[in-house]
Each structure stands twice: as structure tokens, then as C-alpha cells.
Design a protein around this motif. Structure first.
Motif, PDB file in Angstrom:
ATOM      1  N   GLY A  16       0.791  -1.227   0.000  1.00 52.55           N
ATOM      2  CA  GLY A  16       0.000   0.000   0.000  1.00 52.55           C
ATOM      3  C   GLY A  16       0.823   1.276   0.000  1.00 52.55           C
ATOM      4  N   ARG A  17       2.140   1.163  -0.007  1.00 53.75           N
ATOM      5  CA  ARG A  17       2.993   2.355  -0.025  1.00 53.75           C
ATOM      6  C   ARG A  17       3.628   2.487  -1.400  1.00 53.75           C
ATOM      7  NH1 ARG A  17       8.510   3.534   1.228  1.00 53.75           N
ATOM      8  NH2 ARG A  17       8.895   1.312   1.524  1.00 53.75           N
ATOM      9  N   ARG A  18       3.403   3.644  -2.028  1.00 52.52           N
ATOM     10  CA  ARG A  18       3.966   3.843  -3.360  1.00 52.52           C
ATOM     11  C   ARG A  18       5.455   4.129  -3.247  1.00 52.52           C
ATOM     12  NH1 ARG A  18       1.280   6.997  -8.327  1.00 52.52           N
ATOM     13  NH2 ARG A  18      -0.172   5.300  -7.965  1.00 52.52           N
ATOM     14  N   VAL A  19       6.254   3.326  -3.947  1.00 50.93           N
ATOM     15  CA  VAL A  19       7.702   3.528  -3.905  1.00 50.93           C
ATOM     16  C   VAL A  19       8.241   4.045  -5.235  1.00 50.93           C
ATOM     17  CG1 VAL A  19       8.012   1.767  -2.118  1.00 50.93           C
ATOM     18  CG2 VAL A  19       8.306   1.145  -4.517  1.00 50.93           C
ATOM     19  N   LEU A  20       7.424   3.971  -6.283  1.00 53.28           N
ATOM     20  CA  LEU A  20       7.882   4.461  -7.587  1.00 53.28           C
ATOM     21  C   LEU A  20       6.728   5.067  -8.372  1.00 53.28           C
ATOM     22  CD1 LEU A  20      10.418   4.469  -9.548  1.00 53.28           C
ATOM     23  CD2 LEU A  20       9.308   2.536 -10.683  1.00 53.28           C
ATOM     24  N   PRO A  38      19.169   8.388  -3.703  1.00 48.77           N
ATOM     25  CA  PRO A  38      19.391   7.854  -2.362  1.00 48.77           C
ATOM     26  C   PRO A  38      18.896   6.420  -2.211  1.00 48.77           C
ATOM     27  CG  PRO A  38      18.156   9.929  -2.285  1.00 48.77           C
ATOM     28  CD  PRO A  38      18.256   9.526  -3.713  1.00 48.77           C
ATOM     29  N   SER A  39      19.401   5.754  -1.195  1.00 48.64           N
ATOM     30  CA  SER A  39      18.948   4.408  -0.871  1.00 48.64           C
ATOM     31  C   SER A  39      17.442   4.423  -0.605  1.00 48.64           C
ATOM     32  CB  SER A  39      19.716   3.937   0.366  1.00 48.64           C
ATOM     33  OG  SER A  39      19.423   2.613   0.623  1.00 48.64           O
ATOM     34  N   GLY A  40      16.764   3.470  -1.169  1.00 48.73           N
ATOM     35  CA  GLY A  40      15.323   3.367  -0.945  1.00 48.73           C
ATOM     36  C   GLY A  40      14.485   4.259  -1.838  1.00 48.73           C
ATOM     37  N   SER A  41      15.106   4.939  -2.801  1.00 52.15           N
ATOM     38  CA  SER A  41      14.351   5.882  -3.639  1.00 52.15           C
ATOM     39  C   SER A  41      13.597   5.199  -4.776  1.00 52.15           C
ATOM     40  CB  SER A  41      15.292   6.964  -4.192  1.00 52.15           C
ATOM     41  OG  SER A  41      16.327   6.384  -4.962  1.00 52.15           O
ATOM     42  N   GLY A  42      13.857   3.902  -5.001  1.00 55.13           N
ATOM     43  CA  GLY A  42      13.091   3.183  -6.016  1.00 55.13           C
ATOM     44  C   GLY A  42      13.891   2.755  -7.231  1.00 55.13           C
ATOM     45  N   LYS A  43      15.209   2.866  -7.181  1.00 57.47           N
ATOM     46  CA  LYS A  43      16.049   2.564  -8.346  1.00 57.47           C
ATOM     47  C   LYS A  43      15.957   1.089  -8.750  1.00 57.47           C
ATOM     48  CE  LYS A  43      19.827   3.873  -6.272  1.00 57.47           C
ATOM     49  NZ  LYS A  43      19.261   4.104  -4.929  1.00 57.47           N
ATOM     50  N   SER A  44      16.142   0.214  -7.773  1.00 58.08           N
ATOM     51  CA  SER A  44      16.091  -1.220  -8.105  1.00 58.08           C
ATOM     52  C   SER A  44      14.684  -1.623  -8.512  1.00 58.08           C
ATOM     53  CB  SER A  44      16.557  -2.068  -6.916  1.00 58.08           C
ATOM     54  OG  SER A  44      17.911  -1.819  -6.650  1.00 58.08           O
ATOM     55  N   THR A  45      13.701  -1.018  -7.877  1.00 55.45           N
ATOM     56  CA  THR A  45      12.314  -1.289  -8.263  1.00 55.45           C
ATOM     57  C   THR A  45      12.126  -0.954  -9.737  1.00 55.45           C
ATOM     58  OG1 THR A  45      11.574  -0.807  -6.012  1.00 55.45           O
ATOM     59  CG2 THR A  45       9.909  -0.674  -7.765  1.00 55.45           C
ATOM     60  N   PHE A  46      12.651   0.198 -10.144  1.00 54.54           N
ATOM     61  CA  PHE A  46      12.548   0.614 -11.546  1.00 54.54           C
ATOM     62  C   PHE A  46      13.289  -0.355 -12.468  1.00 54.54           C
ATOM     63  CE2 PHE A  46      14.524   3.090 -15.034  1.00 54.54           C
ATOM     64  CZ  PHE A  46      13.380   3.274 -15.791  1.00 54.54           C
ATOM     65  N   THR A 197      23.775   3.338 -10.136  1.00 61.41           N
ATOM     66  CA  THR A 197      25.040   3.497  -9.406  1.00 61.41           C
ATOM     67  C   THR A 197      24.920   4.568  -8.332  1.00 61.41           C
ATOM     68  OG1 THR A 197      27.404   3.921  -9.581  1.00 61.41           O
ATOM     69  CG2 THR A 197      26.001   5.149 -11.079  1.00 61.41           C
ATOM     70  N   HIS A 198      25.693   4.370  -7.271  1.00 62.20           N
ATOM     71  CA  HIS A 198      25.801   5.393  -6.225  1.00 62.20           C
ATOM     72  C   HIS A 198      27.021   6.269  -6.451  1.00 62.20           C
ATOM     73  CE1 HIS A 198      23.151   3.047  -3.371  1.00 62.20           C
ATOM     74  NE2 HIS A 198      22.712   4.276  -3.284  1.00 62.20           N
ATOM     75  N   ASN A 199      27.847   5.900  -7.409  1.00 63.84           N
ATOM     76  CA  ASN A 199      29.171   6.504  -7.500  1.00 63.84           C
ATOM     77  C   ASN A 199      29.234   7.616  -8.544  1.00 63.84           C
ATOM     78  OD1 ASN A 199      31.830   7.104  -7.614  1.00 63.84           O
ATOM     79  ND2 ASN A 199      32.539   4.977  -7.776  1.00 63.84           N
TER      80      ASN A 199
HETATM   81  N1  LIG Z   1       9.558  -6.702  -2.704  1.00 61.65           N
HETATM   82  C1  LIG Z   1       9.389  -5.664  -1.878  1.00 61.65           C
HETATM   83  N2  LIG Z   1       8.486  -5.723  -0.881  1.00 61.65           N
HETATM   84  C2  LIG Z   1       8.291  -4.669  -0.064  1.00 61.65           C
HETATM   85  N3  LIG Z   1       8.953  -3.511  -0.154  1.00 61.65           N
HETATM   86  C3  LIG Z   1       9.869  -3.399  -1.127  1.00 61.65           C
HETATM   87  C4  LIG Z   1      10.131  -4.462  -2.033  1.00 61.65           C
HETATM   88  N4  LIG Z   1      11.088  -4.052  -2.896  1.00 61.65           N
HETATM   89  C5  LIG Z   1      11.405  -2.797  -2.542  1.00 61.65           C
HETATM   90  N5  LIG Z   1      10.670  -2.395  -1.485  1.00 61.65           N
HETATM   91  C6  LIG Z   1      10.728  -1.074  -0.843  1.00 61.65           C
HETATM   92  O1  LIG Z   1      10.625  -0.103  -1.875  1.00 61.65           O
HETATM   93  C7  LIG Z   1      11.472   1.010  -1.610  1.00 61.65           C
HETATM   94  C8  LIG Z   1      12.404   1.217  -2.792  1.00 61.65           C
HETATM   95  O2  LIG Z   1      13.301   0.102  -2.831  1.00 61.65           O
HETATM   96  P1  LIG Z   1      14.432  -0.056  -3.936  1.00 61.65           P
HETATM   97  O3  LIG Z   1      15.072  -1.370  -3.674  1.00 61.65           O
HETATM   98  O4  LIG Z   1      13.851   0.186  -5.254  1.00 61.65           O
HETATM   99  O5  LIG Z   1      15.405   1.137  -3.547  1.00 61.65           O
HETATM  100  P2  LIG Z   1      16.832   1.516  -4.154  1.00 61.65           P
HETATM  101  O6  LIG Z   1      16.727   2.922  -4.644  1.00 61.65           O
HETATM  102  O7  LIG Z   1      17.256   0.478  -5.100  1.00 61.65           O
HETATM  103  O8  LIG Z   1      17.744   1.506  -2.851  1.00 61.65           O
HETATM  104  P3  LIG Z   1      19.305   1.045  -2.681  1.00 61.65           P
HETATM  105  O9  LIG Z   1      20.118   2.186  -3.207  1.00 61.65           O
HETATM  106  O10 LIG Z   1      19.452   0.900  -1.196  1.00 61.65           O
HETATM  107  O11 LIG Z   1      19.491  -0.233  -3.421  1.00 61.65           O
HETATM  108  C9  LIG Z   1      12.190   0.692  -0.300  1.00 61.65           C
HETATM  109  O12 LIG Z   1      11.519   1.353   0.741  1.00 61.65           O
HETATM  110  C10 LIG Z   1      12.052  -0.807  -0.175  1.00 61.65           C
HETATM  111  O13 LIG Z   1      12.010  -1.198   1.180  1.00 61.65           O
END
Ligand SMILES: Nc1ncnc2c1ncn2[C@@H]1O[C@H](COP(=O)(O)OP(=O)(O)OP(=O)(O)O)[C@@H](O)[C@H]1O
Ligand SMILES: [Mg+2]
Length: 228
Positions: A16-20, A38-46, A197-199
């Protein structure tokens, strides 16, 4: 300009929480794009959505002009097997197998005998400066060499798109540069490369740069801004 990856109004929530998003984004063949933030901003999700490892809640993602309907397992499987390569911070090599066997591992579900991939595997190892390592066990490689083997493995099926999630995260500066040069070469050969990348020191390699903050994108550099 042709478009390889076309992300349109895509969003994703977890619990229920929008991450991207919603975000829109395009990547052209031969474009090398970095996503920072930043960490947790949604990069890996994308990145996972772009590689069809996950499905968006809204919007759509087209690949090379082809709409990929959510739940179309057959199309997604084909794209992921043949057209999309992925690499990660952890390289996931089989430590007791040779470098060459690790590259050929990518062919395991293709239905094509792996001998058919042998010449390409050796050519890729050569391109990546690893020709002399092909018979060596993967556990003996340095971090940078291992990541380049992972790139060769990802390229075995001749993908159009390479997705890289923090591939230099575990590497020293010199090895990170080698990996970035390998990714640049991929783009120069026409592969669309999307790198998280973070770098900031590595950004001089890329053509385009998008910053992700709280699930939203800001374009930092236009195509053609650098390195082409
Ligand atoms: N499968 C999942 N289930 C629940 N929450 C998730 C899931 N995948 C990601 N999240 C949440 O979504 C948000 C974005 O995560 P994401 O992994 O995309 O961040 P990120 O930008 O890649 O961070 P990092 O730089 O630390 O890798 C975070 O709050 C993470 O906890
Ligand atoms: Mg991440």
C-alpha cells in the motif's frame, strides 16, 4: 530516434505504499544511461520493472516497440531469456566451474545445445579481456574480473538491453573503471545499457543521467551530453 525501452506512466507500490512513480522514461539502442539517487528511492524497483522481473501497478512498458501485457508470461520469458541481460552487485558465479562454463550457463534454458554458443562465449571473453582466464575456476577471479564474466554471461544471447544494478558496488576504483569501460563498449555496439550506481565518479562514462528521488525522476543530462 528508435526506442528500445519505453516506460509510460509506470508506478509501483508495496504493502500500500507507493515507492515508484508514476515515471516515464525511454532508452534508445546504444544509449548508456545512469540512474542515481538515495537508498530506498526506487532505483532497483525501476530496474526490476524494466527487466520484467516485476509488474507495474499502473502504466505500461514497451520493449522494442512491442507492448508487453502484464501477465504475458510467454513474452516476458522470451524477452528475459534472449533480449535482456542483467547484472547485479553480487555476481552469482558458480565458484567451482570454469569461467567459460559460467558464461555458457546462460544458455541452459534456451533449448539450444550450449556448444552452439561456444564461439560466442570465447569471443565475449576475449572482448572483455578474459581470454586467458576461460579455463580457470571462477573462484580464483578478482572482483572486477568476476563482474566482467557476469557481463559476458549476460551478453551470451546477444541481448538488446543490459540492466546493471550497482555492478561496481563491491569493487575498488580501478576495477570499477574496467567494468564501466566494458559497459561503454556494450553501448558502443548498440546495446541499450541502464545502470544504477551510487558513485558519481563513474558518471563521465554515461550518455544520459536520471536522478531518482522518492520514486520520481529528474533528467540530469540530455542524450548527446557526453561520451558519444
Ligand atoms: N519486494 C518488496 N516488498 C516490499 N517492499 C519493497 C520491495 N522491494 C522494494 N521495497 C521497498 O521499496 C522502496 C524502494 O526500494 P528499492 O530497492 O527500489 O530502492 P533503491 O533505490 O534500489 O535503494 P538502494 O540504493 O538501497 O538499493 C524501499 O523502501 C524498499 O524497502
Ligand atoms: Mg537498489
Amino acid at each position: 530516434m528508435s526506442v528500445l525501452l519505453d516506460v509510460r506512466g509506470v508506478s509501483k507500490s508495496f504493502s500500500g505504499r507507493r515507492v515508484l512513480g508514476p515515471v516515464s522514461f525511454t532508452l534508445a539502442p546504444g544509449e548508456f544511461c545512469a540512474v542515481t539517487g538515495p537508498s530506498g528511492s526506487g532505483k532497483s524497483t525501476f530496474l526490476n520493472l524494466s527487466g520484467f522481473l516485476d509488474t507495474p501497478d499502473t502504466g505500461e512498458i514497451r520493449f522494442a516497440g512491442e507492448t508487453v501485457p502484464a501477465g504475458d508470461v510467454r513474452t516476458v520469458t522470451r524477452l528475459r531469456r534472449e533480449k535482456i541481460g542483467m547484472i547485479f552487485q553480487s555476481v552469482f558465479l558458480l565458484p567451482q566451474r570454469s569461467v567459460l562454463e559460467n558464461v555458457l550457463f546462460r544458455a541452459r534454458y534456451s533449448g539450444i545445445p550450449r556448444e552452439k554458443f561456444m564461439a560466442r562465449a570465447l569471443a565475449l571473453l576475449d572482448q572483455l579481456g578474459l581470454a586467458e582466464r576461460s579455463g580457470q575456476k571462477a573462484r580464483l577471479l578478482s572482483g572486477g574480473e568476476a563482474q566482467r564474466v557476469a557481463i559476458a554471461r549476460a551478453l551470451l544471447t546477444d541481448p538488446a538491453l543490459l540492466l546493471a544494478d550497482e555492478p561496481t558496488g563491491n569493487l575498488d576504483a580501478e576495477s570499477a573503471e574496467e567494468v564501466m569501460r566494458a559497459l561503454s563498449d556494450c553501448a558502443a555496439r548498440g546495446i541499450g545499457v541502464l545502470l544504477v550506481t551510487h558513485n558519481p565518479a563513474l558518471l563521465h562514462h554515461v550518455h544520459t543521467h536520471v536522478e531518482c528521488r522518492e520514486g520520481h525522476f529528474t533528467e540530469k543530462r540530455e542524450p548527446g551530453g557526453n561520451a558519444r
